[in-house]
Design a protein around this motif. Structure first.
Motif, PDB file in Angstrom:
ATOM      1  N   VAL A 204      11.246   6.725   4.227  1.00  0.00           N
ATOM      2  CA  VAL A 204      10.732   5.411   4.602  1.00  0.00           C
ATOM      3  C   VAL A 204       9.230   5.521   4.863  1.00  0.00           C
ATOM      4  CG1 VAL A 204      11.130   3.393   6.058  1.00  0.00           C
ATOM      5  CG2 VAL A 204      12.945   5.090   5.801  1.00  0.00           C
ATOM      6  N   ALA A 205       8.450   4.629   4.242  1.00  0.00           N
ATOM      7  CA  ALA A 205       6.993   4.727   4.346  1.00  0.00           C
ATOM      8  C   ALA A 205       6.373   3.397   4.721  1.00  0.00           C
ATOM      9  CB  ALA A 205       6.426   5.209   3.006  1.00  0.00           C
ATOM     10  N   GLY A 206       5.189   3.457   5.300  1.00  0.00           N
ATOM     11  CA  GLY A 206       4.434   2.240   5.626  1.00  0.00           C
ATOM     12  C   GLY A 206       4.995   1.541   6.857  1.00  0.00           C
TER      13      GLY A 206
ATOM     14  N   ASP B 126       8.885  14.477   8.026  1.00  0.00           N
ATOM     15  CA  ASP B 126       8.863  14.384   6.562  1.00  0.00           C
ATOM     16  C   ASP B 126       9.017  12.955   6.065  1.00  0.00           C
ATOM     17  OD1 ASP B 126       8.535  17.062   6.383  1.00  0.00           O
ATOM     18  OD2 ASP B 126      10.469  17.503   5.438  1.00  0.00           O
ATOM     19  N   LEU B 127       9.095  11.993   6.962  1.00  0.00           N
ATOM     20  CA  LEU B 127       9.348  10.590   6.638  1.00  0.00           C
ATOM     21  C   LEU B 127      10.754  10.379   6.103  1.00  0.00           C
ATOM     22  CD1 LEU B 127       5.971   9.393   5.037  1.00  0.00           C
ATOM     23  CD2 LEU B 127       6.617   9.508   7.439  1.00  0.00           C
ATOM     24  N   GLN B 128      11.644  11.306   6.433  1.00  0.00           N
ATOM     25  CA  GLN B 128      13.025  11.156   5.998  1.00  0.00           C
ATOM     26  C   GLN B 128      13.839  10.525   7.136  1.00  0.00           C
ATOM     27  OE1 GLN B 128      16.160  13.634   3.356  1.00  0.00           O
ATOM     28  NE2 GLN B 128      15.073  14.804   4.863  1.00  0.00           N
ATOM     29  N   SER B 129      14.675   9.558   6.765  1.00  0.00           N
ATOM     30  CA  SER B 129      15.506   8.891   7.759  1.00  0.00           C
ATOM     31  C   SER B 129      16.688   9.789   8.100  1.00  0.00           C
ATOM     32  CB  SER B 129      16.010   7.563   7.201  1.00  0.00           C
ATOM     33  OG  SER B 129      16.990   7.814   6.219  1.00  0.00           O
TER      34      SER B 129
ATOM     35  N   LEU C 298      12.060   3.687   0.867  1.00  0.00           N
ATOM     36  CA  LEU C 298      11.881   2.288   1.251  1.00  0.00           C
ATOM     37  C   LEU C 298      10.466   2.109   1.788  1.00  0.00           C
ATOM     38  CD1 LEU C 298      15.243   1.439   3.090  1.00  0.00           C
ATOM     39  CD2 LEU C 298      14.682   1.239   0.654  1.00  0.00           C
ATOM     40  N   ALA C 299       9.718   1.223   1.150  1.00  0.00           N
ATOM     41  CA  ALA C 299       8.360   0.904   1.623  1.00  0.00           C
ATOM     42  C   ALA C 299       8.282  -0.613   1.628  1.00  0.00           C
ATOM     43  CB  ALA C 299       7.322   1.528   0.697  1.00  0.00           C
TER      44      ALA C 299
ATOM     45  N   LEU D 190       0.831  -1.204   0.000  1.00  0.00           N
ATOM     46  CA  LEU D 190       0.000   0.000   0.000  1.00  0.00           C
ATOM     47  C   LEU D 190       0.860   1.247   0.000  1.00  0.00           C
ATOM     48  CD1 LEU D 190      -2.873  -0.972   2.415  1.00  0.00           C
ATOM     49  CD2 LEU D 190      -2.907  -0.777  -0.067  1.00  0.00           C
ATOM     50  N   ALA D 191       1.911   1.246   0.821  1.00  0.00           N
ATOM     51  CA  ALA D 191       2.733   2.449   0.911  1.00  0.00           C
ATOM     52  C   ALA D 191       3.515   2.683  -0.381  1.00  0.00           C
ATOM     53  CB  ALA D 191       3.690   2.334   2.105  1.00  0.00           C
ATOM     54  N   GLY D 192       4.182   1.650  -0.867  1.00  0.00           N
ATOM     55  CA  GLY D 192       5.036   1.820  -2.042  1.00  0.00           C
ATOM     56  C   GLY D 192       4.263   2.050  -3.321  1.00  0.00           C
TER      57      GLY D 192
END
Ligand SMILES: Cc1cc2nc3c(=O)[nH]c(=O)nc-3n(C[C@H](O)[C@H](O)[C@H](O)COP(=O)(O)OP(=O)(O)OC[C@H]3O[C@@H](n4cnc5c(N)ncnc54)[C@H](O)[C@@H]3O)c2cc1C
Ligand code: SF4
Ligand code: FES
Lengths: 247, 651
Positions: free
Chosen positions: B436-438, B426-429, B237-238, B56-58
């Motif tokens: 990175v998501a999900g 921001d979902l940034q590592s 990365l998801a 779903l995320a990717g």
């Protein structure tokens, strides 16, 4: 349970393949079919023989990754996916032949693993609604009668396993195609592109090397998700409509 | 830290999320979107993004970035993007639509999720999740997702996972499948449009970092064995969760930690690795051959009654022959107000305790009964069939038993991992350019996840959050072109090759699966539902021994240049072993019972979980420090400005 397995072994795409026999003496009826193959593979590796390659992922009957032809039937004797079969349904059966899902459009990559990417390309040809992220109207702005939503759902449960094409004497993937055409065609959201969708998807289907439908019905018998044959009638109806419109 | 944990890790500088705006929580996300730099449409064609994962995320991120005009490459290990593990989600997806007028709101969904996470998630992130939840439903409906509807044509909702409002949207028991097919179709539309290129049967094995930025990945073509380099301006990365560290879980066979673990080794912090969720209603193990576990929807607990025989001697009796007075309906007894509907972790742990006392039923004594006899007597078989027919059929198929006649057997299993790579708002590592998501990130579920909220998070991240935040990063691009023979690329590629050659040439005696199974046993025993310092230390030393044995004695046959499942698994299991150790270390430092996990050293007088907000209200973000150095713990303090922290009580 004691069973003789005859398994299709093929080193690569262009290599010749053949059936190889393996004697199994310790099969538990509670094992799933793929667990039976896992155990075989553990034994083969212990003996220094290369394991049998086969696809699976969810092992819950939903991802569509598995798919073997078992004693001539795609997904075996029950109306379910290969991963949901259990050895207890083979009690009394002393030999099992296991082959990959065969269709001209699905080349074997190794042993029981085939390439089913043509199914993705059929979807690319129109199996979607064109709506960019963020541009959707409020969900309740369009009502969908329950009967339509339910019929769309019944068609949308297709898992894209390709068993229909492997079962069909013409290697036609029309059940898969019909399922998508019906899913989107039943919903108001699918209407604007309905005519073009069926024509473009069908052209892609033919281009991939799948055969035509002659109403044999073997696809619906093999389908683990019980996609009804009438999705093909729906497809033909939609096709006539769009041809009349000159698409 | 106690003396016995000394040397296992060291504490480093704290870390902070610097991206979430302060001030009123209701406007934080709009303010962040406004502040994030824009990328001119004409420039987007010059900017490329790699997205690993098509769940779903990717899939939603790739489709949305493709629509926006970026050049996207999407990767998955299955033979089609539609097969990502999201497909298996059954129950539903939450959204604060308040269609039922039952008092739901964005704030309530936010509140429930923070509380459900046992106050270990960030308020800003969770509020945003609740805020965009309503857009998700609109988007999915427009794509043709056939959600359940009422006769009048409106969308139906149900209440899920013990919350008091009906905010869960569903598509029979196949919500994940229908949502994923929607995202997959949106993705395939972009493939047709030429903006996204999909690489199936490709496994990411390394991250490429150039001048401190994530610039690409090394992947193996799982058919030809070719090691390929793909470069871009940013990498997403998801890649889902790591529940398979337990070997047996409800995850798909291929779920793994490799992508995120490789990024961790290259500098991305790994947050809260020990936060895993255990689901109480799974079909128990039937024997050593077991390869995975199957979840039975939680809804079964609405009508089924859970019990075990009072006398362990009755374990092997036909349950129907055990009279009422010889049964212990232990949840109803211990938790009279919630009964069989206590939260997932409590139900799971209670089942474990019964089995530990020797009262477990079925193979190996690892199961408890879930009995429908009462509801069948009350409402009739037909009503029960209408409610749960497909679940009963699935149970019958797997176990060979008929649950209409004899009670089901259930046992807990690992189901979801809340931990993952640390990301900012921001979902940034911590690696610039690596997003990175999900389920792969750690951000929204704290120490426990509410039912029907993982699907929501995956789609929130992919459709609405990431496409808005990544532009702030991409606006500074395109970054200088990286050559295929740049030293960083060559180094990453040769590391992958060396590793593969190592597996193939080790000529050991044990299969990869046997190691994986052993790792799973260790993790389940010591880092599962209940943890103690004693047990975790034991686990760490066993995992270390296992790693050594794996290196010396694994047997992988065949070659790289072919379809080779053992080779694929070898890499995944090697990474899961390393992750397993970090999970135990993380569990060790968190001497509190919180969310889905129970620390024996931290309980109330009557044996319930006891959280310690004074000491542990932080995210534990781990920094890698080489093969031999102890991992570095970087704490991100959690501050609650809008929700008051409370101890849970279900008695
Ligand atoms: C049985 C089950 C039922 C569930 N039910 C619910 C529910 O009812 N409601 C809910 O909200 N949540 C539910 N969940 C949780 C939810 O389904 C998942 O958390 C969510 O779908 C994860 O989505 P994702 O996109 O992050 O990852 P995934 O869907 O797991 O996708 C991961 C992707 O990454 C790819 N990938 C992984 N590693 C690599 C690599 N190294 N190289 C290349 N590609 C890689 C895979 O190919 C895949 O495409 C359920 C989970 C399970 C297991
Ligand atoms: S129609 Fe049935 S057999 Fe064909 S791909 Fe779909 S699920 Fe498989
Ligand atoms: S492995 Fe997923 S359907 Fe069989």
């Amino acid at each position: 349970m004691k069973i003789t397995l005859r398994i299709w072994r093929q080193a690569g795409k262009d290599a010749p393949g053949r059936l190889v026999s393996y004697q199994r003496d310790d099969v538990s009826p509670d094992m799933s079919f793929l667990e039976m193959l896992d155990v075989l593979n553990e034994d083969l590796i212990a003996k220094g023989e290369e394991p049998v390659e086969f696809d699976s992922d969810c092992r819950e009957g939903i991802c569509g990754m598995c798919g073997l032809v078992i004693n001539g039937e795609p997904h075996g004797p029950q109306v379910t996916t290969t991963c949901q079969l259990h050895m207890r349904s083979f009690e009394g059966c002393d030999s099992i032949t296991i082959e990959p899902l065969r269709a001209d459009a699905f080349p074997v990559l190794r042993d029981l693993v085939v390439d089913r990417s043509p199914l993705d390309r059929i979807i690319q040809a129109g199996g979607y609604v064109s709506v960019n992220t963020g541009s959707a109207p409020e969900a309740h702005s369009q009502l969908v009668p329950k009967v339509h939503a339910d019929r769309a759902f019944d068609a949308a449960v297709c898992i894209g396993c390709g068993a229909c094409a492997a079962a069909c004497p013409n290697a036609s993937a029309m059940l898969f195609l019909g399922a998508k055409v019906t899913h989107l065609g039943e919903l108001p959201q699918g209407q604007p592109e309905r005519d073009a969708r069926v024509v473009n998807m069908l052209n892609q289907h033919d281009e991939e090397g799948f055969g035509g439908c002659t109403n044999v019905g073997a696809c619906a018998t093999a389908c683990p998700k019980e996609i009804p044959l009438d999705v093909i009638s729906q497809l033909n109806k939609d096709l006539r409509h769009s041809l009349v419109k000159g698409l | 830290m106690t003396d016995r944990t000394a040397g296992l890790f060291v504490e480093g500088e704290p870390i902070h999320d610097t991206k979430a705006p302060a001030g009123p929580i209701e406007t934080r996300w709009s303010r962040r979107k406004f502040e994030a730099k824009l990328v001119n449409p004409a420039n987007r064609r010059k900017l490329s993004v790699i997205v690993v994962g098509t769940g779903l995320a990717g899939a939603s991120a790739s489709a949305t970035l493709g629509e926006a005009g970026y050049v996207v490459k999407s990767f998955c290990y299955q033979d089609s993007p539609r097969r990502a593990h999201s497909i298996a989600a059954q129950g539903g997806i939450n959204a604060a639509k308040n269609y039922k007028e039952d008092g739901d709101s964005v704030f309530r969904l936010f509140y429930d999720t923070v509380k459900g996470g046992d106050y270990r998630a960030r308020e800003s992130n969770v509020f945003r999740l609740a805020e965009v939840s309503t857009n998700i439903i609109d988007q999915c409906v427009a794509q043709g997702v056939p959600f359940a509807r009422e006769y009048g044509g409106l969308l139906d909702n149900r209440s899920f996972g013990g919350v008091q409002v009906s905010r869960t949207f569903y598509a029979r028991g196949q919500t994940g499948q229908q949502l994923l097919i929607g995202a997959y179709q949106a993705l395939q539309r972009q493939v047709a449009a030429g903006s996204v290129e999909v690489f199936t049967r490709h496994e990411m094995l390394e991250l490429v970092i150039v001048e401190g930025r994530a610039r690409g990945i090394i992947v193996r073509d799982m058919v030809s064995g070719e090691i390929e380099t793909h470069l871009a301006d940013a990498v997403v990365l998801a890649t889902g969760g790591y529940g398979n560290v337990f070997f047996l879980s409800t995850n798909a066979m291929g779920c793994n930690v490799t992508a995120t673990w490789r990024a961790h080794r290259k500098g991305a912090l790994f947050a809260n690795p020990c936060f895993t969720q255990i689901h109480p209603t799974c079909i128990p193990v039937s024997g050593e051959h077991q390869s995975k576990l199957t979840l039975m929807s939680e809804s079964l607990r609405n009508d089924g009654r859970i019990w075990v025989p009072k006398d362990p001697a009755d374990r092997d009796k036909d349950p129907r022959q055990i009279p009422e007075e010889a049964r212990d309906y232990y949840l109803e007894r211990i938790y009279p107000s919630f009964g069989n509907l206590v939260p997932r972790d409590i139900a799971s742990r209670a089942a474990k305790y019964q089995c530990d006392e020797g009262k477990g039923v079925g193979p190996g004594g690892l199961g408890v009964y879930l009995d429908f006899a009462d509801v069948i007597a009350r409402l009739g078989v037909d009503t029960v069939k209408a409610r749960y027919g497909n679940l009963f059929d699935m149970y019958a198929r797997i176990t060979g038993e008929n649950p209409y006649e004899t009670p089901m057997r259930i046992y807990p299993a690992v189901h979801y991992t809340m931990g993952g790579l640390w990301v900012d708002y921001d979902l940034q590592s911590t690696i610039p350019g690596l997003f990175v998501a999900g389920e792969a990130n750690f951000s929204d579920h704290g120490a426990n996840r509410l039912g029907a909220s993982a699907l929501m998070q995956g789609l929130a991240d992919g459709y609405f959050v990431l496409p808005n935040t990544i532009r702030d990063y991409l606006a500074a691009g395109p970054f200088p072109t990286v050559a295929q023979d740049a030293p960083e690329v060559v180094e990453a590629r040769s590391a992958v090759q060396t590793r593969i050659e190592g597996f193939l040439s080790s000529n050991g005696s044990r299969t990869v699966d046997s190691f994986h199974r052993e790792l799973g046993h260790i993790m389940w025993e010591y880092c599962g539902m209940e943890r103690s310092e004693e047990g975790l230390l034991e686990a760490i030393s066993r995992i270390r021994a296992l790693r050594k044995e794996f290196q010396d004695d694994v047997r992988v046959l065949g070659a790289n240049e072919q379809v080779n499942a053992s080779l694929e698994k070898a890499g995944r299991v090697a990474d899961l072993i390393d992750l397993g150790e970090l999970m135990c270390i993380d569990a060790l430092q968190r001497r509190e019972s919180c969310g889905g996990h129970f620390r024996v050293e931290s309980q109330t007088e009557d044996g319930e979980a006891l959280r310690h907000d004074d000491e542990y209200a932080y995210v534990s973000a781990w920094q890698y420090s080489g093969e031999d150095g102890p991992p570095v713990l970087r704490k991100e303090p959690l501050v609650y400005e809008f929700v008051e922290m409370k101890q849970r009580s279900y008695k």
